[in-house]
Design a protein around this motif. Structure first.
Motif, PDB file in Angstrom:
ATOM      1  N   TYR A  15       0.744  -0.983   0.019  1.00  0.00           N
ATOM      2  CA  TYR A  15      -0.057  -0.060  -0.014  1.00  0.00           C
ATOM      3  C   TYR A  15       1.238   1.469  -0.186  1.00  0.00           C
ATOM      4  CZ  TYR A  15      -3.500   3.563   1.199  1.00  0.00           C
ATOM      5  OH  TYR A  15      -4.001   4.826   1.240  1.00  0.00           O
TER       6      TYR A  15
ATOM      7  N   LEU B 254      -0.646   1.392  -9.783  1.00  0.00           N
ATOM      8  CA  LEU B 254      -2.155   1.868 -10.029  1.00  0.00           C
ATOM      9  C   LEU B 254      -2.714   0.559  -8.573  1.00  0.00           C
ATOM     10  CD1 LEU B 254      -3.312   3.468 -13.616  1.00  0.00           C
ATOM     11  CD2 LEU B 254      -2.627   4.598 -11.460  1.00  0.00           C
ATOM     12  N   LEU B 255      -4.270   1.919  -8.440  1.00  0.00           N
ATOM     13  CA  LEU B 255      -4.550   0.535  -7.513  1.00  0.00           C
ATOM     14  C   LEU B 255      -6.094   0.375  -8.627  1.00  0.00           C
ATOM     15  CD1 LEU B 255      -3.729   2.085  -4.517  1.00  0.00           C
ATOM     16  CD2 LEU B 255      -2.993  -0.528  -4.746  1.00  0.00           C
ATOM     17  N   LYS B 256      -6.207  -1.540  -8.425  1.00  0.00           N
ATOM     18  CA  LYS B 256      -7.757  -1.784  -8.893  1.00  0.00           C
ATOM     19  C   LYS B 256      -8.156  -0.646  -7.259  1.00  0.00           C
ATOM     20  CE  LYS B 256      -6.492  -5.261  -8.142  1.00  0.00           C
ATOM     21  NZ  LYS B 256      -6.178  -7.423  -8.146  1.00  0.00           N
ATOM     22  N   GLY B 257      -9.625  -0.752  -7.931  1.00  0.00           N
ATOM     23  CA  GLY B 257     -10.831  -0.526  -6.556  1.00  0.00           C
ATOM     24  C   GLY B 257     -10.264   0.770  -5.842  1.00  0.00           C
ATOM     25  N   GLU B 258     -11.045   1.115  -4.836  1.00  0.00           N
ATOM     26  CA  GLU B 258     -11.342   2.390  -4.121  1.00  0.00           C
ATOM     27  C   GLU B 258     -11.460   1.481  -2.269  1.00  0.00           C
ATOM     28  OE1 GLU B 258     -13.507   5.189  -5.071  1.00  0.00           O
ATOM     29  OE2 GLU B 258     -13.271   5.029  -6.788  1.00  0.00           O
ATOM     30  N   LEU B 259     -11.381   2.547  -1.631  1.00  0.00           N
ATOM     31  CA  LEU B 259     -11.394   2.474  -0.136  1.00  0.00           C
ATOM     32  C   LEU B 259     -13.079   1.497   0.415  1.00  0.00           C
ATOM     33  CD1 LEU B 259      -9.720   5.394   1.468  1.00  0.00           C
ATOM     34  CD2 LEU B 259      -9.138   2.706   1.800  1.00  0.00           C
TER      35      LEU B 259
ATOM     36  N   ARG C 288      -7.428  -4.571  -2.912  1.00  0.00           N
ATOM     37  CA  ARG C 288      -6.808  -3.987  -3.628  1.00  0.00           C
ATOM     38  C   ARG C 288      -5.258  -4.477  -4.356  1.00  0.00           C
ATOM     39  NH1 ARG C 288      -7.382   2.258  -2.520  1.00  0.00           N
ATOM     40  NH2 ARG C 288      -7.392   2.220  -3.998  1.00  0.00           N
TER      41      ARG C 288
ATOM     42  N   SER D 257     -18.534   5.788  -5.314  1.00  0.00           N
ATOM     43  CA  SER D 257     -17.799   6.816  -4.437  1.00  0.00           C
ATOM     44  C   SER D 257     -16.635   7.427  -4.802  1.00  0.00           C
ATOM     45  CB  SER D 257     -16.539   5.343  -4.179  1.00  0.00           C
ATOM     46  OG  SER D 257     -15.836   4.920  -5.816  1.00  0.00           O
TER      47      SER D 257
ATOM     48  N   MET E 124     -15.060   7.087  -8.202  1.00  0.00           N
ATOM     49  CA  MET E 124     -16.682   6.799  -9.490  1.00  0.00           C
ATOM     50  C   MET E 124     -17.493   8.309 -10.081  1.00  0.00           C
ATOM     51  SD  MET E 124     -16.211   3.726 -10.278  1.00  0.00           S
ATOM     52  CE  MET E 124     -15.379   2.664 -10.082  1.00  0.00           C
TER      53      MET E 124
ATOM     54  N   ASP F  72      -8.767  11.007  -2.928  1.00  0.00           N
ATOM     55  CA  ASP F  72      -7.939  10.511  -2.818  1.00  0.00           C
ATOM     56  C   ASP F  72      -6.493  10.647  -3.887  1.00  0.00           C
ATOM     57  OD1 ASP F  72      -7.742  10.497  -0.062  1.00  0.00           O
ATOM     58  OD2 ASP F  72      -8.972   8.996   0.213  1.00  0.00           O
TER      59      ASP F  72
ATOM     60  N   THR G  97      -4.631   7.937  -4.298  1.00  0.00           N
ATOM     61  CA  THR G  97      -4.808   6.577  -5.202  1.00  0.00           C
ATOM     62  C   THR G  97      -5.806   6.903  -6.244  1.00  0.00           C
ATOM     63  OG1 THR G  97      -5.735   5.173  -3.151  1.00  0.00           O
ATOM     64  CG2 THR G  97      -3.539   5.314  -4.097  1.00  0.00           C
ATOM     65  N   ILE G  98      -6.889   7.110  -5.459  1.00  0.00           N
ATOM     66  CA  ILE G  98      -7.983   7.554  -6.959  1.00  0.00           C
ATOM     67  C   ILE G  98      -7.115   8.443  -7.713  1.00  0.00           C
ATOM     68  CG2 ILE G  98     -10.207   8.518  -6.966  1.00  0.00           C
ATOM     69  CD1 ILE G  98      -9.641   5.860  -5.069  1.00  0.00           C
TER      70      ILE G  98
ATOM     71  N   ALA H  16      -4.331   9.429  -8.953  1.00  0.00           N
ATOM     72  CA  ALA H  16      -3.386   8.839 -10.048  1.00  0.00           C
ATOM     73  C   ALA H  16      -4.371   7.539 -11.549  1.00  0.00           C
ATOM     74  CB  ALA H  16      -2.868   7.161  -8.965  1.00  0.00           C
ATOM     75  N   GLN H  17      -5.280   7.012 -10.778  1.00  0.00           N
ATOM     76  CA  GLN H  17      -6.463   6.727 -11.437  1.00  0.00           C
ATOM     77  C   GLN H  17      -7.394   8.014 -12.496  1.00  0.00           C
ATOM     78  OE1 GLN H  17      -8.896   4.467  -8.963  1.00  0.00           O
ATOM     79  NE2 GLN H  17      -8.271   2.506  -8.667  1.00  0.00           N
TER      80      GLN H  17
END
Lengths: 320, 324, 303
Positions: free
Chosen positions: A244, A265-270, A285, B156, B159, B186, B188-189, B191-192
């Motif tokens: 992480y 790139l992480l999949k999905g979200e928290l 993730r 979220s 999304m 956030d 990490t988001i 970056a996506q």
């Protein structure tokens, strides 16, 4: 010398309509006087709740908080008042954390109304001037109201208020994230200067890894209420162990065209930490996740001296 | 050379309130070609969002009004258009992504309906075709089309921002304005979402005007960059010009203010003071109060934007032109 | 791309600077006052209220006759030069009685509001601050309380205690307590979770200090507005109670009691009703106008 603050297995749960929210789930750390512990994580990871629970603005569900060797987690509000003077907080939003109906002078001097023993009445004016001077606020603002000032100045008022009782440590909850970069740098420098001059310890809560790297001696990375990695700042950036933390580091947009990191790139979200299932909370993730990760919760263990991480695969995935 | 999509010329925007006149945008000019990405970087109150709203024709009037200048979108001056004509352009030729995805969507309609609505407003298609197109748009931004029947609160933050992007791109606009599109997300988001925007922009050849305070985001997806201070462009050039050869003291100051991940800096060097009050801008260079290079010349006369090297413009008396 | 510096722009800059200097000393109260000043209707309301208060204070100087003086040679006179609003069935000067009436109606309105807002407000504040069980008990009690029609309650109390100004005030004040409990609770709830309240807790402020210094000053807007409205409502209730004979007893010149006395002359001598009725209307209207303006002025979002 013993630690100034020792937190052991601290938990803070909130009952919600959908189940129990594990905002802070078994967090332990210790903080020495004059040092800075950075707490990093994304929204909803429990970092703000952690700060508020330590200051007893929220009551801990379980676990112990020791300040200078004395347990403060279970004290009543009245008993705790004595310790309030030693520990203070700087809030994230300088627009919301100051009472709009009080002038700058009133806000800073309020401490002395509450703790008359801190400063004799006739010296309050002088002390407020001193404090304003310390945080770099011109005296002409003493009678201004917060809404007349910009974010940077307001945050300085918040800092002066926190300093007014000469605390031994301050929880800084995202103190610069609402500020513009040029002002952010001014405030960070101020906080560093104050630490040097007064030996204050900080718990510095932020989502911004570059800020935390700049100011902290040690860093805790939190994910959904748990600490996933904890070690000295240099070590964390040179030898990132937890997947992480690696992803978090790679995701930061770097203001430079050179030595750009390869993004993970992480999949999905928290997800939200309501009634979490057993298993690693990051598993859904994680690119390294195996069956084991979904079944059993990894413990925070010392992977190298002084470097703790909570992952089943440390060593297996190769040190990046 | 590709065609010019947007040309902003000498734009001046004021906000007039009872207390004062806020000079939000002072003489800004820039242009964007198809497929271009321009990052507009500045701090709070620099006038970034005002520029964006002017281009969308969404400036609240009163208190704001365009004092002078023109905004040519595809050759058409939108400052002279009526509201009815503007409505045809908005969402069709130019669309905008707002900072906060939480409030940009209507909470009582499904996301599919919301995307289809934009399509039906601007294209003569049947309800069914529009909905199909909406599902395609969702797939394009990486959301399975089965989710088109869900409501915004079931998504979220990241999304939701994808849905907002889908709405913005539904009519294949020539220009996309993104106002701090990832600030509320956030890391990490973020970056996506940035990855998605970069891909979409590359494939659709949409011109992108990205408004942000974050140089990191600019380095990620922009080709050109304009640094804006107190309603003026103080430095303009390619990202290589700005990041590798920053010339304006304000740009330099911003870079020095940023804590770095790669280098160990004991102390940051912030810019002194704060932005001058936009109701009371100084006569000379608006940055001169905070500038360490300032001389008496700076406080007396306002410098012009001069070309330092090819395509690299700086608004400062003390930046020497390189001879190449 | 040099910035133009035309004389017009220089003038503009100077004007801005001057405006800012004027606004330099501004506090929130000052800003609210500035906004209030711009609202013409509210200012009209305020002027009328001030005139009425002046009227109450200087009643003996303004009224040409004593309110109890009976001139049997001049009963039921229509308005004229000697009797501006005519006389009543005892030959008393109506203008003088109306002027003295402000000494009754205005204090009734004000005192009622003071009592009910203090008592109701305290309950509301405690309910909002402590939440949970305390809140439930207080607010459910207020719900039951409020389900009794306030007019009926006032009539019952006035009937039980007898007439007279003190009992009248008590009867009216008691009826509006739940209203204040509600308004104050709602107001406190909105500021309870604000960061500055948390910040005050973090420096160790006590419950009383939190409520009085940090919460109440930030939610006075709706409370003050409610107060101006209920001054008007209090005056109306007092007039109604007096009208049905439960309020102020004659010969005290209360407007409602005057209406009551004039009702039998409605067709023959309508001036006996028109003038006190008009006074009630003007007072209530002025207070409502002022209250409306105040609500807008105290809301900084409507800048």
């Amino acid at each position: 010398m013993g630690a100034l603050l020792e937190v052991q297995h601290l938990k803070k749960f909130y009952p919600t309509a959908r189940g129990v929210l594990h905002a802070v789930d078994d967090v332990s750390f210790s903080l020495e006087g004059g040092k800075t512990l950075g707490v990093v994580g994304e929204s909803g990871c429990g970092k703000s709740t952690l700060g508020k629970t330590i200051l007893r603005l929220e009551d801990p569900t379980s676990g112990s908080i020791q300040f200078e060797g004395k347990e403060i987690g279970g004290l009543s509000t009245g008993e705790f008042k004595h310790y309030r003077k030693e520990m203070q907080m700087i809030f994230q939003d300088p627009f919301a954390s100051l009472n709009p109906r009080m002038s700058v002078r009133q806000i800073i001097a309020e401490t002395f109304d509450i703790y008359p023993e801190l400063c004799p009445k006739e010296e309050i004016g002088k002390r407020v001037d001193e404090l304003m001077d310390t945080v770099g606020l011109a005296k002409r603002f003493a009678n201004s109201y917060p809404h007349e000032l910009d974010g940077g100045r307001r945050q300085r008022i918040g800092i002066a208020r926190a300093l007014s009782m000469r605390p031994k440590f301050i929880v800084c909850d995202e103190p610069v994230s609402a500020l513009d970069v040029s002002i952010q740098a001014q405030i960070l420098n101020l906080l560093q200067d104050l630490q040097e001059q007064m030996g204050i310890a900080y718990i510095f809560i932020t989502h911004d890894l570059s800020v935390v790297k700049h100011i902290s001696d040690e860093i805790c990375v939190m994910y959904l209420g748990q600490v996933v990695e904890q070690c000295a700042t240099k070590e964390l950036f040179n030898n990132t162990l937890h997947p992480y933390t690696q992803a978090l580091l790679s995701a930061i947009p770097v203001p430079s065209l050179h030595n750009r990191r390869k993004k993970i790139l992480l999949k999905g979200e928290l997800s939200s930490p309501i009634d979490p299932k057993p298993g690693c909370r990051f598993a859904a993730r994680c690119i390294y996740a195996t069956e084991e990760c979904h079944k059993s919760t990894p413990k925070l263990r010392e992977a190298c001296p002084g470097h703790f991480a909570a992952c089943h695969h440390i060593g297996n995935m190769g040190e990046t | 050379m590709s065609k010019t999509v947007l040309e902003v010329k000498d734009l001046v925007v004021h906000y007039e309130t009872d207390e004062a006149v806020v000079e939000a945008v002072n003489n800004i000019s820039f242009s964007l070609e198809a497929g271009d990405t321009l990052g507009l970087v500045g701090e709070t109150g620099a006038g970034k969002t005002t520029v964006a709203l002017s281009i969308m024709g969404l400036l609240p009037y009163p208190p704001s009004h365009i004092v002078q200048g023109s905004i040519l979108l595809d050759g058409q001056d939108i400052t002279k258009l009526k509201e009815r004509e503007l409505r045809k352009i908005r969402g069709n030729k130019v669309s905008m992504i707002f900072q906060d995805p939480m409030t940009a969507l209507n909470p009582v309609r499904t996301v599919g309906e919301q995307i289809a609505e934009v399509i039906r407003l601007h294209q003569k298609v049947s309800r069914k075709e529009a909905y199909q197109k909406a599902e395609e748009m969702l797939e394009m931004v990486g959301i399975p089309k089965e989710r088109s029947k869900e409501y915004p609160h079931q998504f979220s933050g990241g999304m939701k921002q994808r849905v907002v992007i889908a709405i913005a791109l539904a009519c294949n606009p020539e220009l996309l304005i993104a106002d701090e599109p990832t600030t509320a997300l956030d890391v990490t988001i973020q970056a996506q979402v940035l990855e998605l925007m970069r891909d979409l922009q590359k494939n659709n050849q949409t011109a992108l005007l990205l408004i942000t305070h974050d140089f990191g985001v600019v380095a990620d997806i922009c080709k050109k960059c304009a640094v804006i201070y107190a309603g003026e462009i103080v430095e303009y050039g390619t990202v290589e010009d700005i990041f590798d050869h920053p010339a304006h003291p304000y740009t330099l100051g911003l870079f020095h203010s940023l804590p770095s991940l790669d280098e160990d800096v004991e102390r940051l060097t912030p810019i002194d003071g704060m932005m001058s009050d936009p109701t009371d801008l100084p006569t000379g260079c608006s940055f001169c109060d905070r500038c360490d290079r300032a001389t008496s010349l700076c406080s007396q006369s306002d410098p012009a934007l001069v070309e330092l090297s090819r395509g690299h413009y700086v608004k400062c008396h003390h930046c020497v032109k390189e001879e190449n | 791309m040099a910035k133009m510096q035309t004389p017009a722009m220089a003038r503009l800059a100077r004007k801005n600077r001057r405006r800012k200097q004027e606004a330099g000393v501004s506090s929130l109260g000052y800003e609210a006052w500035k906004r209030l000043k711009r609202n013409r209707m509210a200012m009209i309301g305020m002027v009328i209220i001030l005139l009425l208060i002046a009227c109450a204070i200087f009643a003996p100087l303004i009224a040409p006759y004593d309110y109890e003086y009976q001139d049997y040679n001049a009963i039921l006179q229509p308005p004229s030069g000697t009797h501006l609003m005519g006389t009543d069935n005892f030959g008393r000067d109506i203008f003088s009685r109306v002027v003295y009436g402000t000494r009754i109606s205005i204090p009734i309105g004000l005192i009622c509001v003071c009592i009910s807002s203090t008592v109701g407000g305290t309950f509301g504040a405690l309910a909002a601050f402590y939440g949970g069980k305390t809140e439930n008990i207080i607010m459910r009690f207020m719900d039951i309380y409020q389900s009794i029609p306030s007019m009926l309650l006032a009539i019952a109390i006035a009937a039980a205690l007898g007439s007279g100004m003190r009992n009248l005030i008590f009867a009216i004040a008691l009826g509006t307590i739940p209203l204040y409990a509600r308004v104050v609770r709602g107001a406190i709830l909105t500021v309870k979770r604000k960061d500055y309240v948390q910040a005050a807790r973090a420096i160790g402020a006590s419950t009383g200090r939190l409520i009085i210094k940090h919460m109440l000053p930030n939610c006075v807007g709706p409370i003050i507005v409610q107060m101006t409205f209920s001054v008007a409502a209090g005056i109306l209730t007092a007039a109604s109670l007096s009208y049905i004979g439960l309020g102020i007893a004659p010969p005290t010149p209360e407007w409602g009691a005057m209406l009551n006395a004039g009702k039998q002359y409605l067709q023959t001598y309508p001036h006996m009703l028109i003038f006190p009725g008009l006074m009630i209307m003007i007072t209530v209207l002025a207070l409502n106008l002022f209250g409306d303006g105040l609500r807008d002025a105290l809301d900084p979002r409507l800048k």
